[in-house]
Write a protein that holds these residues in place. Structure first.
Motif, PDB file in Angstrom:
ATOM      1  N   GLU A 189      86.388   2.957 105.418  1.00 33.46           N
ATOM      2  CA  GLU A 189      85.666   2.872 106.695  1.00 33.46           C
ATOM      3  C   GLU A 189      84.390   3.712 106.710  1.00 33.46           C
ATOM      4  N   LEU A 190      84.163   4.483 105.668  1.00 31.35           N
ATOM      5  CA  LEU A 190      82.992   5.363 105.637  1.00 31.35           C
ATOM      6  C   LEU A 190      81.849   4.729 104.849  1.00 31.35           C
ATOM      7  N   PRO A 191      80.598   5.016 105.218  1.00 27.53           N
ATOM      8  CA  PRO A 191      79.460   4.508 104.428  1.00 27.53           C
ATOM      9  C   PRO A 191      79.344   5.246 103.103  1.00 27.53           C
ATOM     10  N   CYS A 192      78.727   4.577 102.139  1.00 25.82           N
ATOM     11  CA  CYS A 192      78.608   5.123 100.788  1.00 25.82           C
ATOM     12  C   CYS A 192      77.151   5.099 100.330  1.00 25.82           C
ATOM     13  N   ALA A 193      76.738   6.154  99.653  1.00 23.34           N
ATOM     14  CA  ALA A 193      75.432   6.184  98.974  1.00 23.34           C
ATOM     15  C   ALA A 193      75.728   5.984  97.488  1.00 23.34           C
ATOM     16  N   ALA A 194      75.485   4.799  96.987  1.00 25.21           N
ATOM     17  CA  ALA A 194      75.894   4.420  95.629  1.00 25.21           C
ATOM     18  C   ALA A 194      74.767   4.657  94.637  1.00 25.21           C
ATOM     19  N   LEU A 195      75.123   5.319  93.551  1.00 24.28           N
ATOM     20  CA  LEU A 195      74.149   5.594  92.494  1.00 24.28           C
ATOM     21  C   LEU A 195      74.304   4.554  91.391  1.00 24.28           C
TER      22      LEU A 195
END
Length: 304
Positions: A189-195
């Motif tokens: 349910e949480l947003p992700c900053a994907a590398l």
């Protein structure tokens, strides 16, 4: 080909012209006049019977023959350097040039100092230090050493592993506040900053007992830049998978938290890639050993 001009010298001048993309820039590097550099290039072309360089008013590019010649020229130049060092003896001062490509964040924050320490110990070595995260074409750029995080997609190179990077899920405390995160599924349910290219919408995490679970990430930011992903995590825009060496200070200060202490993302290997040993110089061997020691001393990286 003019006998007054050393053939290896002609190849060296041509290689520098190709690397700099400019006769005048190459001439400055070599301490030659532009006219002298042009004459050497012309002498090489006449001696080989091919056009190596295509010239226009404002640009210079290699012909196909020039690209082929450049690859062979580098082999000959490197071979000569290795031969000269061999007969100079172990007691002589190490001299010559090295061109190194390293990953941006690791190179900027840790390895730059390491390579400068090497230069302090070996003042006769001149180093070109380039930072690049994308895959390079080793032969085309005339590289001596490529330090890469992750697999090296070039089977012609020798690869030596320098260290293994621990990676964990981190987030700003405000993003997690009030939420119970005890398993990878709780991140859905949480947003992700994907590398990229290491993470995308699916992130496998491994527990100490070997259990693997995959997070179906809701990607708020996808980037190939670790500084951008890190800033997103700091600002609470999303959680991110980060190498421990990059966030160790913030974890200790509480500015970021280890979201799932019992789980880790797949570790990444830091590799040193270089040409086969028959073309290695002593200065390159010394630098590789030096960088291996430097990498193993970085917190969050296990030496190999």
């Amino acid at each position: 080909m003019s006998k007054a001009l050393d053939r290896l010298g002609l190849l060296s001048t041509f290689a520098r012209i190709a690397e700099r993309g400019s006769i005048s820039a190459a001439a400055r590097d070599l301490g030659l006049s532009q006219a002298s550099a042009s004459r050497q290039l012309k002498a090489l072309e006449e001696g080989l019977g091919v056009q190596l360089v295509q010239r226009t008013t404002h640009s210079l590019s290699l012909s196909q023959a020039g690209q082929d010649c450049l690859a062979e020229a580098r082999v000959l130049i490197e071979g000569w350097d290795a031969l000269a060092e061999r007969f100079a003896g172990e007691e002589s001062q190490v001299r010559g040039k090295l061109k190194v490509v390293a990953p941006v964040a690791l190179g900027q924050l840790h390895l730059a100092e390491a390579v400068l320490r090497f230069q302090q110990a070996q003042p006769g070595v001149s180093i070109t230090w380039l930072l690049e995260d994308e895959t390079i074409r080793f032969a085309e750029i005339g590289c001596d050493l490529w330090i890469k995080v992750g697999p090296v997609p070039d089977e012609t190179l020798v690869v030596r592993s320098l260290g293994r990077v621990e990676r964990l899920v981190v987030a700003a405390p405000d993003l997690i506040k009030g939420r119970r995160i005890s398993a990878p599924a709780d991140l859905a349910e949480l947003p992700c900053a994907a590398l990229a290219p290491f993470e995308a919408a699916s992130i496998p995490l491994t527990r100490a007992d070997g259990t693997v679970e995959t997070v179906d990430a809701s990607v708020a930011l996808a980037t190939n830049n670790i500084f951008a992903a890190h800033k997103a995590a700091q600002l609470g825009i999303g959680y991110a998978v980060m190498p421990r060496w990059f966030v160790e200070g913030e974890l200790k200060a509480g500015d970021l938290i280890d979201v799932l202490p019992g789980w880790r993302a797949k570790p990444l290997t830091i590799n040193a890639a270089y040409l086969p040993s028959r073309r290695q110089t002593r200065r390159l061997k010394l630098l590789i050993d030096h960088m291996a020691e430097a990498v193993s001393a970085i917190p969050g990286i296990d030496g190999i």
